[in-house]
Design a protein around this motif. Structure first.
Motif, short mmCIF file in Angstrom:
data_model
loop_
_atom_site.label_atom_id
_atom_site.label_comp_id
_atom_site.label_asym_id
_atom_site.label_seq_id
_atom_site.Cartn_x
_atom_site.Cartn_y
_atom_site.Cartn_z
N GLY A 21 0.82 -1.21 0.00
CA GLY A 21 0.00 0.00 0.00
C GLY A 21 0.86 1.26 0.00
O GLY A 21 0.61 2.18 -0.77
N LEU A 22 1.88 1.27 0.85
CA LEU A 22 2.74 2.46 0.92
C LEU A 22 3.42 2.71 -0.42
O LEU A 22 3.56 3.85 -0.86
CB LEU A 22 3.78 2.31 2.03
CG LEU A 22 3.23 2.30 3.45
CD1 LEU A 22 4.36 2.14 4.46
CD2 LEU A 22 2.44 3.57 3.76
N PHE A 120 5.17 9.88 1.82
CA PHE A 120 5.68 8.56 1.47
C PHE A 120 7.15 8.69 1.09
O PHE A 120 7.49 9.46 0.19
CB PHE A 120 4.87 7.97 0.32
CG PHE A 120 3.42 7.81 0.66
CD1 PHE A 120 2.97 6.67 1.31
CD2 PHE A 120 2.51 8.81 0.36
CE1 PHE A 120 1.63 6.53 1.65
CE2 PHE A 120 1.17 8.69 0.70
CZ PHE A 120 0.73 7.54 1.34
N ASP A 121 8.00 7.97 1.78
CA ASP A 121 9.45 8.08 1.59
C ASP A 121 9.97 6.78 0.97
O ASP A 121 10.07 5.75 1.65
CB ASP A 121 10.12 8.36 2.94
CG ASP A 121 11.60 8.66 2.80
OD1 ASP A 121 12.10 8.69 1.66
OD2 ASP A 121 12.26 8.87 3.85
N ASP A 125 14.10 0.49 -3.60
CA ASP A 125 13.15 0.11 -4.65
C ASP A 125 11.99 -0.71 -4.08
O ASP A 125 10.89 -0.71 -4.62
CB ASP A 125 13.85 -0.71 -5.74
CG ASP A 125 14.76 0.17 -6.59
OD1 ASP A 125 14.57 1.40 -6.57
OD2 ASP A 125 15.65 -0.38 -7.26
N GLU A 126 12.24 -1.41 -2.98
CA GLU A 126 11.23 -2.29 -2.42
C GLU A 126 10.44 -1.66 -1.27
O GLU A 126 9.31 -2.06 -1.01
CB GLU A 126 11.86 -3.60 -1.89
CG GLU A 126 12.45 -4.50 -2.94
CD GLU A 126 13.81 -4.02 -3.42
OE1 GLU A 126 14.54 -3.41 -2.60
OE2 GLU A 126 14.13 -4.23 -4.61
N VAL A 127 11.06 -0.74 -0.55
CA VAL A 127 10.48 -0.26 0.71
C VAL A 127 10.17 1.23 0.65
O VAL A 127 11.04 2.05 0.34
CB VAL A 127 11.42 -0.55 1.90
CG1 VAL A 127 10.87 0.05 3.18
CG2 VAL A 127 11.62 -2.06 2.06
N THR A 128 8.92 1.55 0.96
CA THR A 128 8.47 2.92 1.14
C THR A 128 8.05 3.06 2.60
O THR A 128 7.27 2.25 3.10
CB THR A 128 7.28 3.23 0.22
OG1 THR A 128 7.71 3.07 -1.14
CG2 THR A 128 6.77 4.65 0.42
#
Ligand SMILES: [Zn+2]
Length: 138
Positions: A21-22, A120-121, A125-128
């Motif tokens: 979602g993030l 949103f940070d 590439d995988e984690v926000t």
């Protein structure tokens, strides 16, 4: 994207929808279809009525500062360049509380009950990560 050296969340089948979602710029948490509770962190059943009948629901991304601290010591070397940095507990409009960082605000200007909104940070590439800034006036 610069290499991100700070600790990253452990993504599991249980919390994958939250992180997905993030990435989509949506804050989503589990919503109980039996009693209406929305909770965090992700769990396999509702913490109120123990039902496994839940759905992931998009939330407003708005909340208020419930508490915060400012770190003056780097417990991870990757945070050394950030001290002093804040860690805040944000109470979402929908009730759950998230541990996060407040951005776009001086640490000295943080106040209890300060209205905040999500940003949103994209740290990899995988984690926000979900962070919060002072809410813009409507
Ligand atoms: Zn429930």
């Amino acid at each position: 994207m610069a290499e991100y050296k700070k600790p990253l969340p452990a993504i599991s089948t249980l919390n994958q929808p939250y992180w997905d979602g993030l990435k989509r710029r949506e804050l989503t948490l589990q919503h109980c279809n039996e009693c209406g509770k929305i909770w965090y962190p992700p769990a396999p059943f509702c913490p109120v009525c123990w039902s496994r009948n839940f759905a992931w629901q998009k939330l407003s991304g708005r909340g208020k500062v419930n508490s915060w601290v400012v770190f003056h010591q780097a417990y991870f070397s990757s945070f050394r360049d950030n001290i002093p940095y804040n860690v805040a507990e944000v109470e979402l409009e929908e009730g759950p509380r998230l541990l996060t960082n407040l951005v776009a605000v001086d640490n000295d200007d943080i106040m209890i009950d300060m209205p905040v909104e999500i940003v949103f940070d994209d740290v990899t590439d995988e984690v926000t990560l979900a962070k919060f800034r002072p809410a813009r006036k409507p």
